[in-house]
Design a protein around this motif. Structure first.
Motif, mmCIF file in Angstrom:
data_model
loop_
_atom_site.group_PDB
_atom_site.id
_atom_site.type_symbol
_atom_site.label_atom_id
_atom_site.label_comp_id
_atom_site.label_asym_id
_atom_site.label_seq_id
_atom_site.Cartn_x
_atom_site.Cartn_y
_atom_site.Cartn_z
ATOM 1 N N PHE A 30 0.823 -1.208 0.000
ATOM 2 C CA PHE A 30 0.000 0.000 0.000
ATOM 3 C C PHE A 30 0.863 1.265 0.000
ATOM 4 C CE2 PHE A 30 -1.948 3.445 2.456
ATOM 5 C CZ PHE A 30 -3.052 3.711 1.659
ATOM 6 N N LEU A 31 1.888 1.287 0.846
ATOM 7 C CA LEU A 31 2.748 2.471 0.924
ATOM 8 C C LEU A 31 3.509 2.694 -0.382
ATOM 9 C CD1 LEU A 31 4.083 2.061 4.580
ATOM 10 C CD2 LEU A 31 2.389 3.704 3.755
ATOM 11 N N LEU A 32 3.914 1.620 -1.037
ATOM 12 C CA LEU A 32 4.544 1.749 -2.356
ATOM 13 C C LEU A 32 3.557 2.321 -3.370
ATOM 14 C CD1 LEU A 32 6.571 -1.587 -2.630
ATOM 15 C CD2 LEU A 32 7.544 0.713 -2.792
ATOM 16 N N SER A 33 2.322 1.846 -3.324
ATOM 17 C CA SER A 33 1.316 2.328 -4.272
ATOM 18 C C SER A 33 1.027 3.814 -4.071
ATOM 19 C CB SER A 33 0.024 1.518 -4.127
ATOM 20 O OG SER A 33 -0.690 1.856 -2.947
ATOM 21 N N LYS A 34 1.101 4.265 -2.822
ATOM 22 C CA LYS A 34 0.864 5.693 -2.538
ATOM 23 C C LYS A 34 1.973 6.563 -3.093
ATOM 24 C CE LYS A 34 -2.071 7.236 -0.521
ATOM 25 N NZ LYS A 34 -3.365 7.742 -1.037
ATOM 26 N N LYS A 35 3.113 5.962 -3.357
ATOM 27 C CA LYS A 35 4.225 6.701 -3.960
ATOM 28 C C LYS A 35 4.136 6.674 -5.488
ATOM 29 C CE LYS A 35 7.381 5.665 -0.133
ATOM 30 N NZ LYS A 35 7.405 7.031 0.416
ATOM 31 N N GLY A 36 3.069 6.085 -6.004
ATOM 32 C CA GLY A 36 2.860 6.055 -7.448
ATOM 33 C C GLY A 36 3.371 4.821 -8.148
ATOM 34 N N TYR A 37 3.877 3.844 -7.375
ATOM 35 C CA TYR A 37 4.379 2.619 -7.982
ATOM 36 C C TYR A 37 3.238 1.636 -8.251
ATOM 37 C CZ TYR A 37 9.039 4.161 -6.503
ATOM 38 O OH TYR A 37 10.202 4.872 -6.311
ATOM 39 N N LYS A 38 3.365 0.881 -9.315
ATOM 40 C CA LYS A 38 2.431 -0.190 -9.622
ATOM 41 C C LYS A 38 2.981 -1.470 -8.996
ATOM 42 C CE LYS A 38 -0.127 -2.258 -13.488
ATOM 43 N NZ LYS A 38 -0.253 -2.315 -14.966
ATOM 44 N N VAL A 39 2.210 -2.063 -8.093
ATOM 45 C CA VAL A 39 2.717 -3.138 -7.246
ATOM 46 C C VAL A 39 1.910 -4.419 -7.446
ATOM 47 C CG1 VAL A 39 3.283 -3.832 -4.882
ATOM 48 C CG2 VAL A 39 3.350 -1.402 -5.530
ATOM 49 N N ALA A 40 2.610 -5.515 -7.663
ATOM 50 C CA ALA A 40 1.991 -6.841 -7.668
ATOM 51 C C ALA A 40 2.411 -7.566 -6.402
ATOM 52 C CB ALA A 40 2.420 -7.637 -8.899
ATOM 53 N N VAL A 41 1.480 -8.297 -5.815
ATOM 54 C CA VAL A 41 1.763 -9.092 -4.618
ATOM 55 C C VAL A 41 1.427 -10.545 -4.934
ATOM 56 C CG1 VAL A 41 1.310 -9.429 -2.168
ATOM 57 C CG2 VAL A 41 1.173 -7.126 -3.148
ATOM 58 N N LEU A 42 2.379 -11.427 -4.704
ATOM 59 C CA LEU A 42 2.169 -12.865 -4.918
ATOM 60 C C LEU A 42 2.013 -13.547 -3.561
ATOM 61 C CD1 LEU A 42 2.167 -15.533 -6.500
ATOM 62 C CD2 LEU A 42 4.673 -15.455 -6.459
ATOM 63 N N ASP A 43 0.869 -14.185 -3.359
ATOM 64 C CA ASP A 43 0.649 -14.923 -2.122
ATOM 65 C C ASP A 43 1.260 -16.311 -2.274
ATOM 66 O OD1 ASP A 43 -0.209 -16.055 0.220
ATOM 67 O OD2 ASP A 43 -2.217 -15.191 0.119
ATOM 68 N N ALA A 44 2.510 -16.433 -1.837
ATOM 69 C CA ALA A 44 3.283 -17.663 -2.018
ATOM 70 C C ALA A 44 3.313 -18.522 -0.761
ATOM 71 C CB ALA A 44 4.710 -17.320 -2.455
ATOM 72 N N ASP A 45 2.368 -18.285 0.155
ATOM 73 C CA ASP A 45 2.246 -19.150 1.326
ATOM 74 C C ASP A 45 1.435 -20.365 0.896
ATOM 75 O OD1 ASP A 45 2.016 -20.330 3.774
ATOM 76 O OD2 ASP A 45 1.370 -18.521 4.828
ATOM 77 N N ILE A 46 2.126 -21.395 0.419
ATOM 78 C CA ILE A 46 1.485 -22.525 -0.228
ATOM 79 C C ILE A 46 0.546 -23.255 0.740
ATOM 80 C CG2 ILE A 46 1.849 -24.656 -1.512
ATOM 81 C CD1 ILE A 46 2.894 -22.076 -2.875
ATOM 82 N N GLY A 47 -0.742 -23.266 0.403
ATOM 83 C CA GLY A 47 -1.735 -23.959 1.211
ATOM 84 C C GLY A 47 -2.324 -23.142 2.345
ATOM 85 N N LEU A 48 -1.749 -21.968 2.632
ATOM 86 C CA LEU A 48 -2.256 -21.133 3.729
ATOM 87 C C LEU A 48 -2.438 -19.686 3.270
ATOM 88 C CD1 LEU A 48 -0.036 -22.500 6.657
ATOM 89 C CD2 LEU A 48 -2.486 -22.910 6.328
ATOM 90 N N ALA A 49 -2.849 -19.496 2.053
ATOM 91 C CA ALA A 49 -2.966 -18.156 1.479
ATOM 92 C C ALA A 49 -4.004 -17.324 2.228
ATOM 93 C CB ALA A 49 -3.352 -18.265 0.011
ATOM 94 N N ASN A 50 -3.649 -16.063 2.545
ATOM 95 C CA ASN A 50 -4.622 -15.199 3.221
ATOM 96 C C ASN A 50 -4.583 -13.745 2.749
ATOM 97 O OD1 ASN A 50 -2.243 -14.335 4.352
ATOM 98 N ND2 ASN A 50 -2.916 -14.505 6.484
ATOM 99 N N LEU A 51 -3.765 -13.441 1.745
ATOM 100 C CA LEU A 51 -3.692 -12.046 1.301
ATOM 101 C C LEU A 51 -4.982 -11.586 0.642
ATOM 102 C CD1 LEU A 51 -0.008 -11.749 0.064
ATOM 103 C CD2 LEU A 51 -1.100 -10.368 1.838
ATOM 104 N N GLN A 52 -5.740 -12.509 0.051
ATOM 105 C CA GLN A 52 -7.014 -12.106 -0.526
ATOM 106 C C GLN A 52 -7.971 -11.627 0.560
ATOM 107 O OE1 GLN A 52 -7.197 -16.073 -2.145
ATOM 108 N NE2 GLN A 52 -9.293 -16.308 -1.362
ATOM 109 N N VAL A 53 -7.797 -12.145 1.775
ATOM 110 C CA VAL A 53 -8.601 -11.677 2.908
ATOM 111 C C VAL A 53 -8.151 -10.281 3.319
ATOM 112 C CG1 VAL A 53 -9.229 -12.104 5.312
ATOM 113 C CG2 VAL A 53 -9.023 -14.027 3.721
#
Length: 272
Positions: A49-72
């Motif tokens: 979020f803080l990177l995006s506020k600086k104008g950067y386009k940010v991708a986040v990969l939820d690589a916690d295999i089997g325990l993904a929670n970033l969509q939450v």
């Protein structure tokens, strides 16, 4: 004759070198931890979020295999996970989920699923390369699972910008030291961020102690541990996460948000 382990290690080095040799626009940052429960995913989402506020386009990969929670944490319902692409069920572009935050995109995983069929197949390393090759993002933040299983090692092997989230808990420090020992074999540095830590000085002192311990145990001489800063405990961080909100957005002027800003500033100064 190489053992299977040696062949796997050689392949990972080859994949990592492939990333280094190509001039990708996207900066790859891998965020990990030895111990679970130290706030790694929460910090990852807030840094995005803080990177995006600086104008950067940010991708986040939820690589916690089997325990993904970033969509939450981002409060999104992805139509596809990145496993749909790996399994050939969708195009890479169709696994990108736009969040409600400007300039933040998620490659979602899936919780409560076993992906043993992908073990030692290097599909995750190749997936990272495919994202970088899109040339669509300024930053790719990879949020790994806790510990040092084969999946985590694969995500670490391909990245030169690794941030470990830890705390002052003795078991967390034991785990992060194990991470330091492992990375020192093939990497040049590890960046450390202390969560749930009252002051910058406490994290700095412990980081220096880890460095001293490493020297006593003959870790590679040119391996560097870079201390990024501390983030204090705050009940509102957990509350906003439960409400599927980003703390740095809801409490922009809070001291903890300022600490996150300082960690990010140090991170940007230290990435390759």
């Amino acid at each position: 004759m190489y053992s299977n382990v040696s062949l796997q290690a050689s392949k990972l080095v080859e994949l990592a070198n492939g990333v280094k040799k190509n001039s990708y626009r996207t900066k790859l940052i891998t965020i990990t931890s030895g111990k679970g429960g130290v706030g790694k995913s929460t910090i990852t989402s807030n840094l995005a979020f803080l990177l995006s506020k600086k104008g950067y386009k940010v991708a986040v990969l939820d690589a916690d295999i089997g325990l993904a929670n970033l969509q939450v944490l981002f409060d999104v319902k992805p139509r596809n996970s990145f496993f749909d692409y790996i399994e050939g069920k969708s195009r890479l572009e169709d696994t990108i989920t736009k969040t409600s935050y400007e300039n933040i995109y998620l490659f979602a995983g899936i919780s409560s699923f076993e992906y043993s069929s992908f073990k030692n197949s290097f599909v995750f390393s190749n997936f990272i390369k495919d994202i970088l090759a899109l040339d669509s993002f300024d930053f790719l933040l990879v949020d790994t699972g806790a510990g040092l299983n084969d999946y985590v090692k694969e995500f670490l092997a391909i990245s030169d910008n690794i941030v470990a989230i830890t705390s002052t808990d003795p078991s967390a420090l034991t785990d992060v030291y194990a991470l330091i020992k492992m990375l020192s074999l093939n990497k040049s540095k590890l960046m450390l961020c202390f969560n749930h830590t009252k002051s910058y000085q406490i994290g700095e002192t412990i980081s220096n102690s880890l460095i001293t311990l490493g020297k006593k145990n003959s870790l590679k001489a040119d391996f560097m541990v870079k201390y990024l800063g501390n983030i204090s405990s705050c009940t509102n961080v957990a509350t906003t996460s439960r409400l599927r909100k980003i703390f740095a957005n809801e409490f922009a002027n809070d001291e903890v948000t300022l600490q996150m800003e300082l960690v990010l500033r140090s991170l940007l100064l230290n990435i390759g």
